[in-house]
Design an enzyme around this catalytic site. Sequence first.
Site, PDB file in Angstrom:
ATOM      1  CB  THR A 110      -0.878   0.020   1.268  1.00 34.16           C
ATOM      2  OG1 THR A 110      -1.408   1.331   1.445  1.00 34.16           O
ATOM      3  CG2 THR A 110      -0.082  -0.318   2.516  1.00 34.16           C
ATOM      4  CE1 TYR A 134      -3.356  -2.081   5.506  1.00 34.55           C
ATOM      5  CE2 TYR A 134      -3.202   0.180   4.731  1.00 34.55           C
ATOM      6  CZ  TYR A 134      -3.346  -1.172   4.468  1.00 34.55           C
ATOM      7  OH  TYR A 134      -3.491  -1.595   3.177  1.00 34.55           O
TER       8      TYR A 134
END
Length: 317
Positions: A110, A134
Amino acid sequence: MIGGAGYIGSHTARALRRRGHEVVIYDNLSTGHASLAAGFELVRADVADVAALSAALRRVDSVMHFAALAYVGESVKDPRKYFRNNVEAGLVLLNACVDCDVRRLIFSSTCAVYGVPEKIPIREQTPRQPVNPYGTSKLFFENALEAYDRAYGLRYTTLRYFNAAGADESGEIGEMHDPESHLIPLAMQAATGARPELEIFGDDYPTADGTCVRDYIHVNDLADAHITALERLSNGADSVAVNLGTGQGYSVKEVLKQVEQVTGKKVPTRMAARRPGDPPALVADASLAGKVLGWKAKRSLDEIVTTAWKWMGRKNK
Ligand code: UDP
Protein backbone atom coordinates in the site's frame (compact mmCIF):
# COMPACT_ATOMS: atom_id res chain seq x y z
CA MET A 1 -4.75 -16.80 -3.53
CA ILE A 2 -4.66 -16.00 0.14
CA GLY A 3 -7.61 -13.70 0.84
CA GLY A 4 -9.00 -14.30 -2.64
CA ALA A 5 -12.63 -13.76 -1.58
CA GLY A 6 -12.11 -10.08 -0.88
CA TYR A 7 -12.46 -7.03 -3.06
CA ILE A 8 -9.19 -6.99 -5.02
CA GLY A 9 -8.59 -10.74 -4.76
CA SER A 10 -11.91 -11.63 -6.36
CA HIS A 11 -11.29 -9.34 -9.33
CA THR A 12 -7.82 -10.79 -9.74
CA ALA A 13 -9.17 -14.36 -9.57
CA ARG A 14 -11.36 -13.63 -12.60
CA ALA A 15 -8.50 -11.98 -14.45
CA LEU A 16 -6.30 -15.02 -13.77
CA ARG A 17 -8.96 -17.37 -15.07
CA ARG A 18 -9.42 -15.27 -18.21
CA ARG A 19 -5.68 -15.72 -18.83
CA GLY A 20 -5.97 -19.48 -18.41
CA HIS A 21 -4.42 -19.82 -14.95
CA GLU A 22 -5.78 -22.27 -12.39
CA VAL A 23 -6.86 -20.60 -9.17
CA VAL A 24 -7.35 -21.86 -5.61
CA ILE A 25 -8.87 -19.29 -3.26
CA TYR A 26 -7.88 -19.65 0.39
CA ASP A 27 -9.92 -17.40 2.66
CA ASN A 28 -11.39 -17.56 6.17
CA LEU A 29 -14.25 -15.27 5.07
CA SER A 30 -13.67 -12.98 8.05
CA THR A 31 -13.91 -9.98 5.75
CA GLY A 32 -14.24 -11.81 2.43
CA HIS A 33 -17.49 -13.09 0.91
CA ALA A 34 -18.27 -16.51 -0.54
CA SER A 35 -20.37 -14.77 -3.21
CA LEU A 36 -17.28 -12.97 -4.53
CA ALA A 37 -15.51 -16.33 -4.88
CA ALA A 38 -18.45 -18.02 -6.63
CA GLY A 39 -17.30 -20.33 -9.42
CA PHE A 40 -13.83 -20.85 -7.90
CA GLU A 41 -12.46 -23.53 -5.62
CA LEU A 42 -12.67 -22.01 -2.15
CA VAL A 43 -10.70 -23.42 0.77
CA ARG A 44 -12.32 -21.89 3.79
CA ALA A 45 -9.56 -21.82 6.39
CA ASP A 46 -7.38 -19.53 8.40
CA VAL A 47 -3.79 -18.66 7.57
CA ALA A 48 -2.94 -19.65 11.15
CA ASP A 49 -4.17 -23.18 10.36
CA VAL A 50 -0.78 -24.41 9.19
CA ALA A 51 -2.00 -27.90 8.28
CA ALA A 52 -4.73 -26.58 5.97
CA LEU A 53 -2.43 -23.90 4.62
CA SER A 54 0.39 -26.34 3.85
CA ALA A 55 -2.01 -28.74 2.13
CA ALA A 56 -3.16 -25.88 -0.13
CA LEU A 57 0.37 -24.59 -0.78
CA ARG A 58 1.61 -28.02 -1.87
CA ARG A 59 -0.83 -27.83 -4.77
CA VAL A 60 0.36 -24.50 -6.23
CA ASP A 61 3.49 -22.94 -7.68
CA SER A 62 2.80 -19.29 -6.80
CA VAL A 63 0.98 -17.35 -4.13
CA MET A 64 -0.84 -14.03 -4.20
CA HIS A 65 -1.28 -12.64 -0.72
CA PHE A 66 -4.31 -10.36 -0.32
CA ALA A 67 -5.35 -11.37 3.20
CA ALA A 68 -5.03 -8.38 5.50
CA LEU A 69 -6.94 -5.88 7.53
CA ALA A 70 -6.87 -2.50 5.84
CA TYR A 71 -8.59 0.25 7.83
CA VAL A 72 -6.18 2.95 8.91
CA GLY A 73 -8.41 4.28 11.72
CA GLU A 74 -9.08 0.83 13.15
CA SER A 75 -5.35 0.07 13.12
CA VAL A 76 -4.72 3.11 15.30
CA LYS A 77 -7.35 1.97 17.80
CA ASP A 78 -6.48 -1.72 17.76
CA PRO A 79 -2.86 -2.20 16.61
CA ARG A 80 -2.73 -5.61 18.26
CA LYS A 81 -5.34 -6.92 15.85
CA TYR A 82 -3.42 -5.50 12.89
CA PHE A 83 -0.08 -6.91 13.94
CA ARG A 84 -1.65 -10.30 14.62
CA ASN A 85 -3.35 -10.47 11.22
CA ASN A 86 -0.93 -8.69 8.96
CA VAL A 87 2.38 -9.51 10.65
CA GLU A 88 2.04 -12.72 12.69
CA ALA A 89 -0.23 -14.49 10.21
CA GLY A 90 1.88 -13.07 7.39
CA LEU A 91 4.96 -14.77 8.83
CA VAL A 92 3.08 -18.05 9.16
CA LEU A 93 2.33 -17.77 5.46
CA LEU A 94 5.91 -16.92 4.49
CA ASN A 95 7.32 -19.80 6.52
CA ALA A 96 4.79 -22.21 5.06
CA CYS A 97 5.70 -21.05 1.55
CA VAL A 98 9.37 -21.79 2.19
CA ASP A 99 8.56 -25.15 3.83
CA CYS A 100 6.26 -26.15 0.96
CA ASP A 101 8.72 -24.99 -1.67
CA VAL A 102 6.55 -22.21 -3.09
CA ARG A 103 9.10 -19.67 -4.34
CA ARG A 104 6.95 -16.98 -5.95
CA LEU A 105 4.77 -14.51 -4.10
CA ILE A 106 2.85 -11.41 -5.12
CA PHE A 107 2.16 -9.15 -2.17
CA SER A 108 -0.59 -6.55 -1.79
CA SER A 109 1.13 -3.58 -0.22
CA THR A 110 0.00 0.00 0.00
CA CYS A 111 1.02 3.61 -0.46
CA ALA A 112 0.48 3.85 3.32
CA VAL A 113 4.05 2.55 3.70
CA TYR A 114 5.27 6.01 2.61
CA GLY A 115 3.51 7.87 5.43
CA VAL A 116 3.41 11.59 4.62
CA PRO A 117 5.74 11.89 1.63
CA GLU A 118 7.77 15.03 1.08
CA LYS A 119 7.33 14.97 -2.67
CA ILE A 120 4.44 14.18 -5.02
CA PRO A 121 4.30 12.10 -7.21
CA ILE A 122 5.70 9.35 -5.03
CA ARG A 123 8.54 7.23 -6.35
CA GLU A 124 9.51 3.85 -4.95
CA GLN A 125 12.75 5.25 -3.48
CA THR A 126 10.77 7.60 -1.24
CA PRO A 127 11.66 6.73 2.38
CA ARG A 128 9.11 4.35 3.86
CA GLN A 129 7.99 5.93 7.10
CA PRO A 130 4.42 4.85 7.78
CA VAL A 131 2.36 7.01 10.13
CA ASN A 132 -0.10 4.38 11.33
CA PRO A 133 0.00 0.71 12.45
CA TYR A 134 -1.62 -0.43 9.20
CA GLY A 135 1.26 1.02 7.16
CA THR A 136 3.76 -0.32 9.70
CA SER A 137 2.33 -3.83 9.40
CA LYS A 138 2.62 -3.73 5.61
CA LEU A 139 6.16 -2.37 5.78
CA PHE A 140 7.13 -5.20 8.10
CA PHE A 141 5.96 -7.74 5.54
CA GLU A 142 7.81 -5.93 2.75
CA ASN A 143 11.01 -6.14 4.80
CA ALA A 144 10.42 -9.80 5.65
CA LEU A 145 10.05 -10.54 1.94
CA GLU A 146 13.40 -8.90 1.21
CA ALA A 147 15.06 -11.05 3.88
CA TYR A 148 13.38 -14.27 2.69
CA ASP A 149 14.37 -13.51 -0.87
CA ARG A 150 18.01 -13.14 0.10
CA ALA A 151 18.10 -16.08 2.48
CA TYR A 152 15.70 -18.60 0.93
CA GLY A 153 15.32 -17.53 -2.68
CA LEU A 154 11.66 -16.58 -2.30
CA ARG A 155 11.02 -14.31 -5.28
CA TYR A 156 8.39 -11.66 -4.80
CA THR A 157 6.68 -8.70 -6.36
CA THR A 158 5.42 -6.12 -3.93
CA LEU A 159 2.56 -4.10 -5.39
CA ARG A 160 1.94 -0.83 -3.57
CA TYR A 161 -1.66 0.02 -4.34
CA PHE A 162 -2.88 3.58 -4.23
CA ASN A 163 -6.68 4.03 -3.79
CA ALA A 164 -8.39 0.93 -5.18
CA ALA A 165 -11.88 1.72 -6.46
CA GLY A 166 -14.49 0.74 -9.03
CA ALA A 167 -15.93 -2.67 -9.83
CA ASP A 168 -15.86 -5.36 -12.48
CA GLU A 169 -17.44 -4.16 -15.73
CA SER A 170 -19.86 -7.14 -15.59
CA GLY A 171 -21.55 -5.68 -12.51
CA GLU A 172 -21.28 -9.11 -10.85
CA ILE A 173 -18.63 -8.34 -8.23
CA GLY A 174 -17.38 -5.20 -6.49
CA GLU A 175 -16.57 -3.59 -3.19
CA MET A 176 -18.40 -5.02 -0.10
CA HIS A 177 -16.96 -3.52 3.06
CA ASP A 178 -18.72 -3.62 6.38
CA PRO A 179 -18.69 -1.00 7.67
CA GLU A 180 -18.07 0.95 4.47
CA SER A 181 -15.51 3.71 4.91
CA HIS A 182 -14.43 4.50 1.36
CA LEU A 183 -15.21 7.74 -0.36
CA ILE A 184 -16.84 6.57 -3.60
CA PRO A 185 -19.36 4.05 -2.18
CA LEU A 186 -20.21 6.44 0.67
CA ALA A 187 -20.78 9.30 -1.78
CA MET A 188 -23.07 7.11 -3.88
CA GLN A 189 -25.00 6.10 -0.78
CA ALA A 190 -25.44 9.76 0.08
CA ALA A 191 -26.59 10.44 -3.50
CA THR A 192 -29.34 7.79 -3.26
CA GLY A 193 -30.45 8.85 0.21
CA ALA A 194 -29.21 5.61 1.79
CA ARG A 195 -27.26 7.88 4.13
CA PRO A 196 -28.11 11.48 4.94
CA GLU A 197 -24.90 13.08 3.71
CA LEU A 198 -21.26 12.65 2.87
CA GLU A 199 -18.85 14.15 5.37
CA ILE A 200 -15.89 15.85 3.76
CA PHE A 201 -12.96 15.18 6.08
CA GLY A 202 -11.21 18.55 6.02
CA ASP A 203 -11.18 21.39 3.50
CA ASP A 204 -8.16 23.24 4.85
CA TYR A 205 -5.44 21.05 3.37
CA PRO A 206 -2.67 22.64 1.31
CA THR A 207 -4.26 21.45 -1.96
CA ALA A 208 -5.94 23.39 -4.79
CA ASP A 209 -9.47 23.20 -3.30
CA GLY A 210 -8.47 22.40 0.28
CA THR A 211 -9.64 18.76 0.21
CA CYS A 212 -7.39 15.67 0.16
CA VAL A 213 -6.00 14.47 -3.14
CA ARG A 214 -5.75 10.73 -3.91
CA ASP A 215 -4.79 8.56 -6.85
CA TYR A 216 -7.85 6.37 -7.54
CA ILE A 217 -7.00 3.20 -9.42
CA HIS A 218 -9.55 0.85 -10.96
CA VAL A 219 -9.62 -2.57 -9.31
CA ASN A 220 -9.34 -4.32 -12.70
CA ASP A 221 -6.23 -2.31 -13.51
CA LEU A 222 -4.82 -3.67 -10.24
CA ALA A 223 -5.94 -7.17 -11.26
CA ASP A 224 -4.11 -6.82 -14.60
CA ALA A 225 -0.93 -5.81 -12.78
CA HIS A 226 -1.06 -9.03 -10.74
CA ILE A 227 -1.18 -11.10 -13.90
CA THR A 228 1.83 -9.42 -15.46
CA ALA A 229 3.68 -9.60 -12.12
CA LEU A 230 3.00 -13.32 -11.85
CA GLU A 231 3.99 -14.10 -15.41
CA ARG A 232 7.15 -12.04 -15.05
CA LEU A 233 8.18 -13.97 -11.91
CA SER A 234 7.36 -17.25 -13.65
CA ASN A 235 9.82 -16.25 -16.36
CA GLY A 236 12.58 -16.03 -13.74
CA ALA A 237 12.62 -12.28 -13.11
CA ASP A 238 14.02 -10.78 -9.90
CA SER A 239 12.06 -9.46 -6.96
CA VAL A 240 10.83 -5.89 -7.16
CA ALA A 241 8.48 -3.42 -5.45
CA VAL A 242 6.37 -1.07 -7.58
CA ASN A 243 3.69 1.55 -7.16
CA LEU A 244 0.30 0.91 -8.76
CA GLY A 245 -1.53 4.13 -9.45
CA THR A 246 -2.62 6.24 -12.40
CA GLY A 247 -0.27 9.14 -11.68
CA GLN A 248 -3.28 11.44 -11.66
CA GLY A 249 -4.66 12.85 -8.40
CA TYR A 250 -8.25 13.93 -7.70
CA SER A 251 -9.49 15.89 -4.73
CA VAL A 252 -12.46 14.77 -2.64
CA LYS A 253 -14.52 17.53 -4.23
CA GLU A 254 -13.55 16.45 -7.74
CA VAL A 255 -14.56 12.87 -6.95
CA LEU A 256 -17.92 14.07 -5.64
CA LYS A 257 -18.47 16.02 -8.86
CA GLN A 258 -17.80 12.85 -10.84
CA VAL A 259 -20.24 10.89 -8.67
CA GLU A 260 -22.91 13.53 -9.30
CA GLN A 261 -22.26 13.37 -13.03
CA VAL A 262 -22.50 9.58 -13.21
CA THR A 263 -25.49 9.17 -10.89
CA GLY A 264 -27.33 12.27 -12.07
CA LYS A 265 -28.00 13.02 -8.39
CA LYS A 266 -26.76 15.60 -5.95
CA VAL A 267 -24.41 14.39 -3.20
CA PRO A 268 -25.44 16.17 0.00
CA THR A 269 -22.28 17.05 1.93
CA ARG A 270 -21.24 18.38 5.30
CA MET A 271 -17.84 19.77 6.20
CA ALA A 272 -16.23 17.71 8.95
CA ALA A 273 -12.95 17.62 10.79
CA ARG A 274 -9.85 16.08 9.24
CA ARG A 275 -9.60 12.32 9.67
CA PRO A 276 -6.51 11.53 11.76
CA GLY A 277 -3.74 9.94 9.72
CA ASP A 278 -4.85 11.35 6.33
CA PRO A 279 -1.93 12.86 4.37
CA PRO A 280 -2.94 15.85 2.17
CA ALA A 281 -1.97 14.25 -1.12
CA LEU A 282 -0.95 10.77 -2.29
CA VAL A 283 -0.26 10.38 -5.99
CA ALA A 284 1.85 7.65 -7.58
CA ASP A 285 4.73 7.92 -9.94
CA ALA A 286 3.87 4.64 -11.65
CA SER A 287 6.62 4.72 -14.26
CA LEU A 288 8.57 1.86 -12.67
CA ALA A 289 5.56 -0.46 -13.03
CA GLY A 290 5.48 0.57 -16.68
CA LYS A 291 9.13 -0.28 -17.10
CA VAL A 292 9.35 -3.57 -15.23
CA LEU A 293 5.83 -4.96 -15.63
CA GLY A 294 4.87 -3.31 -18.90
CA TRP A 295 1.75 -2.21 -17.04
CA LYS A 296 -0.17 1.02 -17.15
CA ALA A 297 -3.55 1.92 -15.70
CA LYS A 298 -6.11 2.05 -18.51
CA ARG A 299 -9.32 3.04 -16.78
CA SER A 300 -10.35 6.61 -15.93
CA LEU A 301 -12.09 8.08 -12.90
CA ASP A 302 -15.27 8.13 -14.97
CA GLU A 303 -15.00 4.34 -15.52
CA ILE A 304 -14.25 3.84 -11.83
CA VAL A 305 -17.40 5.66 -10.75
CA THR A 306 -19.56 4.22 -13.56
CA THR A 307 -18.65 0.61 -12.70
CA ALA A 308 -19.02 1.26 -8.95
CA TRP A 309 -22.49 2.68 -9.61
CA LYS A 310 -23.50 -0.31 -11.72
CA TRP A 311 -22.32 -2.65 -8.96
CA MET A 312 -24.19 -0.72 -6.30
CA GLY A 313 -27.41 -1.07 -8.29
CA ARG A 314 -26.87 -4.81 -8.63
CA LYS A 315 -25.78 -5.40 -5.02
CA ASN A 316 -28.83 -3.70 -3.58
CA LYS A 317 -31.35 -5.63 -5.67
N1 UDP B 1 -13.09 10.87 2.69
C1 UDP B 1 -14.02 11.87 3.03
N2 UDP B 1 -15.21 11.45 3.54
C2 UDP B 1 -15.55 10.15 3.73
C3 UDP B 1 -14.61 9.15 3.36
C4 UDP B 1 -13.38 9.56 2.85
O1 UDP B 1 -13.77 13.04 2.89
O2 UDP B 1 -16.65 9.87 4.22
C5 UDP B 1 -11.78 11.28 2.13
C6 UDP B 1 -10.60 10.83 2.97
O3 UDP B 1 -10.27 11.81 3.92
C7 UDP B 1 -9.51 10.65 1.92
C8 UDP B 1 -10.28 10.27 0.65
O4 UDP B 1 -11.64 10.65 0.88
O5 UDP B 1 -8.86 11.88 1.68
C9 UDP B 1 -10.20 8.80 0.35
O6 UDP B 1 -10.54 8.10 1.51
P1 UDP B 1 -10.84 6.53 1.51
O7 UDP B 1 -11.29 6.16 2.88
O8 UDP B 1 -11.75 6.21 0.36
O9 UDP B 1 -9.45 5.85 1.16
P2 UDP B 1 -8.02 5.93 1.93
O10 UDP B 1 -7.32 7.14 1.34
O11 UDP B 1 -8.26 6.04 3.39
O12 UDP B 1 -7.36 4.65 1.53
